[in-house]
Scaffold this active site. Sequence first.
Site, PDB file in Angstrom:
ATOM      1  N   LYS A   1     -11.054   0.325 -38.807  1.00 23.64           N
ATOM      2  CA  LYS A   1     -11.638  -0.718 -39.684  1.00 23.64           C
ATOM      3  C   LYS A   1     -10.712  -1.898 -39.893  1.00 23.64           C
ATOM      4  O   LYS A   1     -11.177  -3.021 -40.071  1.00 23.64           O
ATOM      5  CB  LYS A   1     -12.166  -0.160 -41.018  1.00 23.64           C
TER       6      LYS A   1
ATOM      7  N   GLU B   1     -19.800   2.347 -36.097  1.00 24.73           N
ATOM      8  CA  GLU B   1     -20.337   3.121 -37.234  1.00 24.73           C
ATOM      9  C   GLU B   1     -19.238   3.790 -38.050  1.00 24.73           C
ATOM     10  O   GLU B   1     -19.291   3.822 -39.279  1.00 24.73           O
ATOM     11  CB  GLU B   1     -21.334   4.158 -36.705  1.00 24.73           C
TER      12      GLU B   1
ATOM     13  N   VAL C   1     -16.951   2.343 -41.363  1.00 27.43           N
ATOM     14  CA  VAL C   1     -17.330   2.283 -42.789  1.00 27.43           C
ATOM     15  C   VAL C   1     -17.913   3.629 -43.217  1.00 27.43           C
ATOM     16  O   VAL C   1     -18.880   4.110 -42.625  1.00 27.43           O
ATOM     17  CB  VAL C   1     -18.377   1.168 -43.048  1.00 27.43           C
TER      18      VAL C   1
ATOM     19  N   LYS D   1     -13.602  -2.500 -45.246  1.00 26.40           N
ATOM     20  CA  LYS D   1     -14.984  -2.006 -45.099  1.00 26.40           C
ATOM     21  C   LYS D   1     -15.983  -3.001 -45.694  1.00 26.40           C
ATOM     22  O   LYS D   1     -17.059  -3.225 -45.128  1.00 26.40           O
ATOM     23  CB  LYS D   1     -15.109  -0.624 -45.753  1.00 26.40           C
TER      24      LYS D   1
END
Length: 328
Positions: A104, A128, A131, A204
């Site tokens: 991230k 995917e 987060v 995020k």
Amino acid sequence: MRPIKVAILGFGTVGSGVYELIETKQDLLEQLLGGPVRVDAVLVKDVGKSRTIHDDVLVTDDFSEILRLPELDVVIEAIVNVEPGYTYLRRAIEAGLYVVTANKELFANKGFELRQLAEKRGVKVCFEATVAGGVPIIGALKQLLRFNQVVKVEAILNGTMNYILTKMREDQVSLEEALLQAQRLGYAEADPANDVEGFDVLFKVVILLELLTGRKIDWDLVRCSGISDITPADISQASVRGERIKHVGSLVVDDQGQVEAEVRPVSVGESHKLYAIEGVDNAIVVTGDLTGDLVFQGPGAGKYPTASIMIEDLVSIFQSIKKAAVSR
Ligand SMILES: NC(=O)C1=CN([C@@H]2O[C@H](COP(=O)(O)OP(=O)(O)OC[C@H]3O[C@@H](n4cnc5c(N)ncnc54)[C@H](OP(=O)(O)O)[C@@H]3O)[C@@H](O)[C@H]2O)C=CC1
Ligand SMILES: N[C@@H](CC=O)C(=O)O
């Protein structure tokens, strides 16, 4: 069908989980994809560490060796920091490879550029796992964006901090002791300051904002604080009031696409949707203009929840390639 050939970048909690799941779930993968998935290479920082990896898998610290592998299809990235991952993923996309990432920090900083590059090159970048760990919130938001407008998100987005706050309240342990437990369980970042100072949630939130607005987000927009100043006294005072301290990332998007966002600890009462979210769980309350509030909850960190979500990305890439080939 020839095997789908994979290189895994990083062999820590997440990368080793991806490797193990590919090894142990071959039958299911063949059923889903019509052929086997093979790990051809693993990239690490220190090749000298002892690891359980088959002898026929290349283990290297040199990304150029990975790009030279014949017929490689996809790079699954689970290393830390923005670099060297950004350079590796750019090179992978330029070489026409598909990309799946859990990183991230990299994606909040450079995801916009990577997605643009991938679009030009005609490949996909799936993120995917960046987060909420095992909660498929990116896919859910992409689905919602088709007709509903997402106007607000309020979420617990860091498993480590939620685990720490839960343990401090339930077991009266110190923040440091609870963090040690979270590290042993594989929840924390390599640098746990990213968790407890709130930066991981900031990353995020930026990723969610870019997904919701379709544009590059200026980080200065997002106020950010973590839980390092939260004391046992703060937690017990909240309990006396019938409240719990939760670390919350929130964002609102108005109908002109203007955004407001913040990341901070909040004391919430029993009626709040995030009050009962405990331990490593994350929860995301998404408000759609037509749906109203939707709540997505599940493990926000950990080896198999995160690794399995990365394999879901892999499956969705190759299922859509198969579908496109059939409809041609
Ligand atoms: N842990 C979790 O629950 C989750 C983690 N993530 C993200 O996934 C990524 C990986 O996390 P995690 O598995 O926990 O991290 P770990 O610290 O367990 O593992 C990191 C891996 O990256 C490798 N690595 C580090 N720096 C380099 C480098 N410069 N070049 C090549 N390899 C490198 C390390 O190599 P070596 O083995 O040689 O040290 C190690 O194998 C992070 O970006 C994290 O934010 C996302 C969701 C959940
Ligand atoms: N350290 C992170 C890992 C997943 O994103 C967390 O605890 O949530």
